[in-house]
Design a protein around this motif. Structure first.
Motif, PDB file in Angstrom:
ATOM      1  N   PRO A  84      11.339  13.781 -26.597  1.00 27.72           N
ATOM      2  CA  PRO A  84      10.811  14.313 -25.330  1.00 27.72           C
ATOM      3  C   PRO A  84      11.912  14.771 -24.369  1.00 27.72           C
ATOM      4  N   MET A  85      13.035  14.040 -24.328  1.00 26.48           N
ATOM      5  CA  MET A  85      14.145  14.455 -23.465  1.00 26.48           C
ATOM      6  C   MET A  85      14.774  15.744 -23.969  1.00 26.48           C
ATOM      7  N   ALA A  86      14.919  15.865 -25.293  1.00 31.42           N
ATOM      8  CA  ALA A  86      15.493  17.077 -25.869  1.00 31.42           C
ATOM      9  C   ALA A  86      14.630  18.294 -25.537  1.00 31.42           C
ATOM     10  N   LEU A  91      13.722  23.328 -22.324  1.00 28.37           N
ATOM     11  CA  LEU A  91      12.975  24.142 -21.372  1.00 28.37           C
ATOM     12  C   LEU A  91      13.778  24.357 -20.091  1.00 28.37           C
ATOM     13  N   ALA A  92      14.491  23.324 -19.635  1.00 24.17           N
ATOM     14  CA  ALA A  92      15.267  23.452 -18.400  1.00 24.17           C
ATOM     15  C   ALA A  92      16.400  24.463 -18.549  1.00 24.17           C
ATOM     16  N   MET A  93      16.915  24.627 -19.772  1.00 26.48           N
ATOM     17  CA  MET A  93      18.036  25.544 -20.006  1.00 26.48           C
ATOM     18  C   MET A  93      17.571  26.901 -20.520  1.00 26.48           C
ATOM     19  N   VAL A 197      21.968  20.662 -15.416  1.00 27.42           N
ATOM     20  CA  VAL A 197      22.338  19.978 -14.170  1.00 27.42           C
ATOM     21  C   VAL A 197      21.638  20.693 -13.027  1.00 27.42           C
ATOM     22  N   GLN A 198      21.028  19.906 -12.133  1.00 22.60           N
ATOM     23  CA  GLN A 198      20.364  20.476 -10.972  1.00 22.60           C
ATOM     24  C   GLN A 198      21.386  20.794  -9.891  1.00 22.60           C
ATOM     25  N   GLY A 199      21.520  22.060  -9.542  1.00 23.25           N
ATOM     26  CA  GLY A 199      22.415  22.471  -8.478  1.00 23.25           C
ATOM     27  C   GLY A 199      21.639  22.915  -7.257  1.00 23.25           C
ATOM     28  N   THR A 200      22.344  23.341  -6.227  1.00 19.88           N
ATOM     29  CA  THR A 200      21.680  23.769  -4.988  1.00 19.88           C
ATOM     30  C   THR A 200      20.892  25.060  -5.183  1.00 19.88           C
ATOM     31  N   ARG A 201      21.241  25.840  -6.197  1.00 17.15           N
ATOM     32  CA  ARG A 201      20.554  27.104  -6.459  1.00 17.15           C
ATOM     33  C   ARG A 201      19.728  27.068  -7.733  1.00 17.15           C
ATOM     34  N   GLY A 202      19.405  25.873  -8.191  1.00 18.28           N
ATOM     35  CA  GLY A 202      18.617  25.745  -9.407  1.00 18.28           C
ATOM     36  C   GLY A 202      19.391  25.029 -10.495  1.00 18.28           C
ATOM     37  N   ILE A 203      18.866  25.068 -11.701  1.00 19.14           N
ATOM     38  CA  ILE A 203      19.465  24.369 -12.835  1.00 19.14           C
ATOM     39  C   ILE A 203      20.505  25.258 -13.504  1.00 19.14           C
TER      40      ILE A 203
END
Length: 231
Positions: A84-86, A91-93, A197-203
């Motif tokens: 599930p983490m993978a 999806l996040a990337m 990684v979550q940054g100030t302008r998104g992932i």
């Protein structure tokens, strides 16, 4: 094998630093028995002397199929907990590639259909002065983004030094280093290649590499559990 682990905590640690340490997954007797396998070539498909390839110093052996116990159950249980983490990371990337299936068998079938059919679990052996250069374990187009290393030797008794090291190459920033102390039987789960990684302008994605610092004395042996197979 039923790994009773705090998967939400592991997920939170992986999101925060790219690695997570587990309680001991193997008892001392199992660690000693697995470490002793290194001296018998029968369970393995190949041996790599690191200095010959510029990988560092020390050596490792890749297991052959069928894997010896408890590796099949351990590998399958780690995959089930991490899948599930993978998928969330995929999806996040950006969602490239196919979704990760829920079972290791289904994922390995995908690897084998693409020609990645060589088993990748391995035993690593380091003596005095040995080390492992920073690297990524990528063996073909199909990559599971997380893997685990289990310390089989007892620090302070069997060896000194030899810390697990993880680096994170952040865009337009200096690299960040994480040193992960382990006790005998404990595992470190970590990012293979990239993590979101979550940054100030998104992932955004950062590149990860791992290695082992110089062993100052004794013999250090570890079990590597990589969840994709090799071409």
């Amino acid at each position: 094998m039923d790994l009773t682990l705090d998967w939400p905590r592991i997920a939170a640690d992986l999101d925060a630093t790219g690695c997570a340490v587990t309680p001991p997954l193997l008892g001392a007797a199992d660690c000693t028995a697995l470490a002793a396998l290194y001296d018998d070539p029968a369970p393995f498909r190949s041996r790599v002397v690191m200095a010959r390839h510029g990988f560092g110093r020390g050596e490792y052996r890749y297991f052959a199929y069928p894997l010896p116990d408890p590796l099949p159950a351990l590998r399958a249980a780690l995959y089930a907990g991490l899948a599930p983490m993978a998928e969330r990371w995929r999806l996040a990337m950006g969602g490239a590639g196919e979704p990760f299936p829920t079972s290791l068998d289904a994922f390995l079938a995908r690897c084998h259909a693409a020609g990645q059919a060589k088993p990748t679990p391995l035993l690593l052996s380091y003596g005095p002065g040995d080390y492992n250069c920073l690297h990524q374990d990528l063996y073909g187009p199909h990559v599971f983004p997380l893997q685990a290393t289990i310390l089989l030797s007892a620090p302070g008794r069997d060896f000194e030094g030899g810390e697990f090291v993880l680096t994170e190459q952040r865009p337009r920033m200096q690299s960040r280093v994480e040193v992960v102390p382990l006790a005998q039987g404990q595992a470190v789960i970590f990012a293979v290649n990239h993590r979101p990684v979550q940054g100030t302008r998104g992932i955004y994605r950062v590149a990860m590499r791992h290695g082992v610092s110089r062993v100052r004395a004794g013999l250090r042996r570890t079990l590597g559990i990589i969840l994709h197979d090799a071409a």
